[in-house]
Design a protein around this motif. Sequence first.
Motif, PDB file in Angstrom:
ATOM      1  N   GLY A 332       0.777  -1.232   0.000  1.00  0.00           N
ATOM      2  CA  GLY A 332       0.000   0.000   0.000  1.00  0.00           C
ATOM      3  C   GLY A 332       0.805   1.276   0.000  1.00  0.00           C
ATOM      4  O   GLY A 332       0.231   2.364  -0.079  1.00  0.00           O
ATOM      5  N   ALA A 333       2.145   1.195   0.093  1.00  0.00           N
ATOM      6  CA  ALA A 333       3.007   2.378   0.109  1.00  0.00           C
ATOM      7  C   ALA A 333       3.797   2.453  -1.194  1.00  0.00           C
ATOM      8  O   ALA A 333       4.010   1.446  -1.876  1.00  0.00           O
ATOM      9  CB  ALA A 333       3.960   2.326   1.297  1.00  0.00           C
ATOM     10  N   LEU A 334       4.251   3.658  -1.547  1.00  0.00           N
ATOM     11  CA  LEU A 334       4.931   3.873  -2.821  1.00  0.00           C
ATOM     12  C   LEU A 334       6.443   3.910  -2.631  1.00  0.00           C
ATOM     13  O   LEU A 334       6.969   4.642  -1.786  1.00  0.00           O
ATOM     14  CB  LEU A 334       4.464   5.180  -3.464  1.00  0.00           C
ATOM     15  CG  LEU A 334       4.989   5.440  -4.883  1.00  0.00           C
ATOM     16  CD1 LEU A 334       4.505   4.355  -5.846  1.00  0.00           C
ATOM     17  CD2 LEU A 334       4.564   6.816  -5.369  1.00  0.00           C
ATOM     18  N   TYR A 335       7.128   3.117  -3.472  1.00  0.00           N
ATOM     19  CA  TYR A 335       8.590   3.057  -3.484  1.00  0.00           C
ATOM     20  C   TYR A 335       9.079   3.433  -4.871  1.00  0.00           C
ATOM     21  O   TYR A 335       8.377   3.250  -5.871  1.00  0.00           O
ATOM     22  CB  TYR A 335       9.073   1.647  -3.133  1.00  0.00           C
ATOM     23  CG  TYR A 335       8.820   1.239  -1.696  1.00  0.00           C
ATOM     24  CD1 TYR A 335       9.856   1.205  -0.774  1.00  0.00           C
ATOM     25  CD2 TYR A 335       7.537   0.884  -1.280  1.00  0.00           C
ATOM     26  CE1 TYR A 335       9.631   0.821   0.543  1.00  0.00           C
ATOM     27  CE2 TYR A 335       7.305   0.504   0.036  1.00  0.00           C
ATOM     28  CZ  TYR A 335       8.351   0.476   0.945  1.00  0.00           C
ATOM     29  OH  TYR A 335       8.119   0.103   2.245  1.00  0.00           O
ATOM     30  N   THR A 336      10.324   3.927  -4.935  1.00  0.00           N
ATOM     31  CA  THR A 336      10.872   4.335  -6.218  1.00  0.00           C
ATOM     32  C   THR A 336      12.323   3.897  -6.367  1.00  0.00           C
ATOM     33  O   THR A 336      13.045   3.708  -5.371  1.00  0.00           O
ATOM     34  CB  THR A 336      10.760   5.860  -6.409  1.00  0.00           C
ATOM     35  OG1 THR A 336      11.157   6.205  -7.743  1.00  0.00           O
ATOM     36  CG2 THR A 336      11.632   6.618  -5.421  1.00  0.00           C
ATOM     37  N   TYR A 337      12.734   3.710  -7.631  1.00  0.00           N
ATOM     38  CA  TYR A 337      14.102   3.405  -8.020  1.00  0.00           C
ATOM     39  C   TYR A 337      14.471   4.371  -9.143  1.00  0.00           C
ATOM     40  O   TYR A 337      13.638   4.681  -9.996  1.00  0.00           O
ATOM     41  CB  TYR A 337      14.229   1.983  -8.562  1.00  0.00           C
ATOM     42  CG  TYR A 337      13.736   0.891  -7.646  1.00  0.00           C
ATOM     43  CD1 TYR A 337      14.622   0.101  -6.927  1.00  0.00           C
ATOM     44  CD2 TYR A 337      12.366   0.621  -7.530  1.00  0.00           C
ATOM     45  CE1 TYR A 337      14.172  -0.918  -6.104  1.00  0.00           C
ATOM     46  CE2 TYR A 337      11.911  -0.391  -6.710  1.00  0.00           C
ATOM     47  CZ  TYR A 337      12.814  -1.162  -6.002  1.00  0.00           C
ATOM     48  OH  TYR A 337      12.364  -2.169  -5.185  1.00  0.00           O
ATOM     49  N   TRP A 338      15.724   4.801  -9.202  1.00  0.00           N
ATOM     50  CA  TRP A 338      16.127   5.720 -10.251  1.00  0.00           C
ATOM     51  C   TRP A 338      17.555   5.444 -10.685  1.00  0.00           C
ATOM     52  O   TRP A 338      18.391   4.987  -9.907  1.00  0.00           O
ATOM     53  CB  TRP A 338      15.982   7.167  -9.795  1.00  0.00           C
ATOM     54  CG  TRP A 338      16.867   7.551  -8.628  1.00  0.00           C
ATOM     55  CD1 TRP A 338      18.074   8.195  -8.663  1.00  0.00           C
ATOM     56  CD2 TRP A 338      16.598   7.295  -7.240  1.00  0.00           C
ATOM     57  NE1 TRP A 338      18.566   8.364  -7.389  1.00  0.00           N
ATOM     58  CE2 TRP A 338      17.682   7.822  -6.496  1.00  0.00           C
ATOM     59  CE3 TRP A 338      15.541   6.684  -6.564  1.00  0.00           C
ATOM     60  CZ2 TRP A 338      17.730   7.734  -5.109  1.00  0.00           C
ATOM     61  CZ3 TRP A 338      15.611   6.607  -5.176  1.00  0.00           C
ATOM     62  CH2 TRP A 338      16.691   7.133  -4.465  1.00  0.00           C
TER      63      TRP A 338
END
Length: 651
Positions: A332-338
Amino acid sequence: MAIGRRQLLTSVALAALAGPVLTRTTASSAAAATGPGTTTGSTLTAGSGQLFLQVVAHEDDDILFMNPDLSTAIAEGTPSVTVFVTAGNGTGDPCPTVCWDPAGEPLRTWNRQMGAVNAYSRMAGVGDTDPSTDEVGHWTVEAWTVAGKQVERYILKDHPVHLVFLNLHDGQLAGVLGGKTDTSIVPVGSPLSGPSGYTAADVVEVLRQLMVTYQPTVLRAQDELPDSRYAGDHSDHIAAAKFAGLAASLYGGTLIQVNYRDYNIGDAPVNLEPAASGPKGVFFSEYAGHDHSTGNYSADWFSRMYYRWSRGTSWAGLNQDGRPQVFVVRAGALYTYWRRTDGSWSGSLRLADSGGRLAPGIAVGSNADGRLEVFARRLTDHHIVSLPQGTPNGAWSGSWADHGSPNSGLGNEDQVGVPVVANDQDGRLEIFVKNGGGGLSSTWQTAPSGGWSGTWADQGGSDVQDPVTAIRNGVGAIEVFASTRSGILGWWQSTPNGAFSGPGQIPNARPASAPKAALDQDGRIELAYREADTGAVVVSYQVQPGGSWSRSPAPLGGHGGVGEPAAVNLGGQVVLFERNRGSGVSTTAQTAPNSGYGAWQDLGGTVLDFPTAIVDGNGVLHVFAIGTDGRVYYRAGSTPTDFGGWQGLPL
């Protein structure tokens, strides 16, 4: 690695999950899951790899609504644990004249357990071909104490498959969720020493403890918010899905959740090819021999499988300097990769708390000033929310913008879909969603990189399926497309930055998925989607930029599977990606700009649902997918047919 060529578990890992040989004896533990990977009869070292956890209400729900995903994973040797929350005691052979007679509950519960046991034996390849034969000899069973409650656990010998039965009363799960208590049923011949009492908090805690014990990488659950436009759903299905979601939120971590539609898939187009629907019927026949009520089942369920919340194919974006960035919802939570400037990757980074659980369908947009912005649907209040970068190429804001709902106060807010975004010619972002009534709604920035209108416009339409897709065409105007159960609708700006017209029908489209739009080199739109009945990929295309459409969609075939394709333009050629029938990724591309498509190429892998693709600032194409171990994987190449191998990003 999970997304590489399919691998069975090593004998050591398999033995660890399979547990000891038990023959209907009792082996209780203290409140299970006191630490990562600790459990009686089953250990799984933290971080050891992929594991699916299914949480369903009844002993047939997984077979009917999660296949072929379920059977494919089991056949590939992916560890699998299924939790049946209710005893299913309303049916099951032999059934007395009054099926709800309490005197028959232990036997009916046992029979439905045997139906599940038979189906899983067949899916794992160890069962015989006679549905009337009990396959219990392939299994060991134990009484197991989890969070102070005794449950039954069946362990498939020499295979990483567990079945866990809580045995709450059929038809009463919604009451438990609403504050009532229930006492579990003890089946015939059970190793349980007696029943257990359950409140809602108890159900959630047992599920959470099971997550701590097994450390699943993927949670499969049912539909918390069935589409009210179509067939009704069982209250137990909805309650079981909500219990699973609550437990996942408390468990947290890197868990990926996938929800499946239930009864109302019968109202959607056929999206499974015969090669998939046939085996699904065979597996169900193994179950059906133990449940007298199978005459009430719809044959439509065997030819369909739909996700409740599509991840979509728009969860990647480009920073202002051309570096890719991807976004994934976990518990339910947002994660990011860049991607960093040196070519390496950073992440995962958990972004700001959105104020409630998010649906997995994320859309990424670019503000006129170069700042990325991500858009999501909040499940807790059904609002559309967004989170921007603070500066181009930089860190992210600490708070989400709340765009409300196009259906606030109308009583159908829970049916709003996941958002997509597109840029007006002047750079302003516009958000588009399926609204609660089944049409299209939109809201927009009032100035490039600026504030939002604060209102939603109803753009009309009906029977819209989620999600929609949007793109700016070759003459600078946004066009939006949405599948219905019988065709594809299109809306268009008559002039760049202007109001929308439509909807109109895309000629002769018969979709069994959401569409995905990409631009030809000459500015015409190519619209890719699955064809009803066959599951093949087809493309509808404009005959001129911003103009009319070909009367005959082009059939592209493909390698089977379900769900919308991903689409991107690389060097003037449109490239498509699909999740194929083997749960891998396949691709095809135009043989030349503005031309037809070549042969399909299987890129391998084992992925959860739908890939996404993007071309970076150096002209390199990246395709991303989520593996069964919950990690993000990617392949990259400079031509449509030349990709490197899958590379994984850290959890």
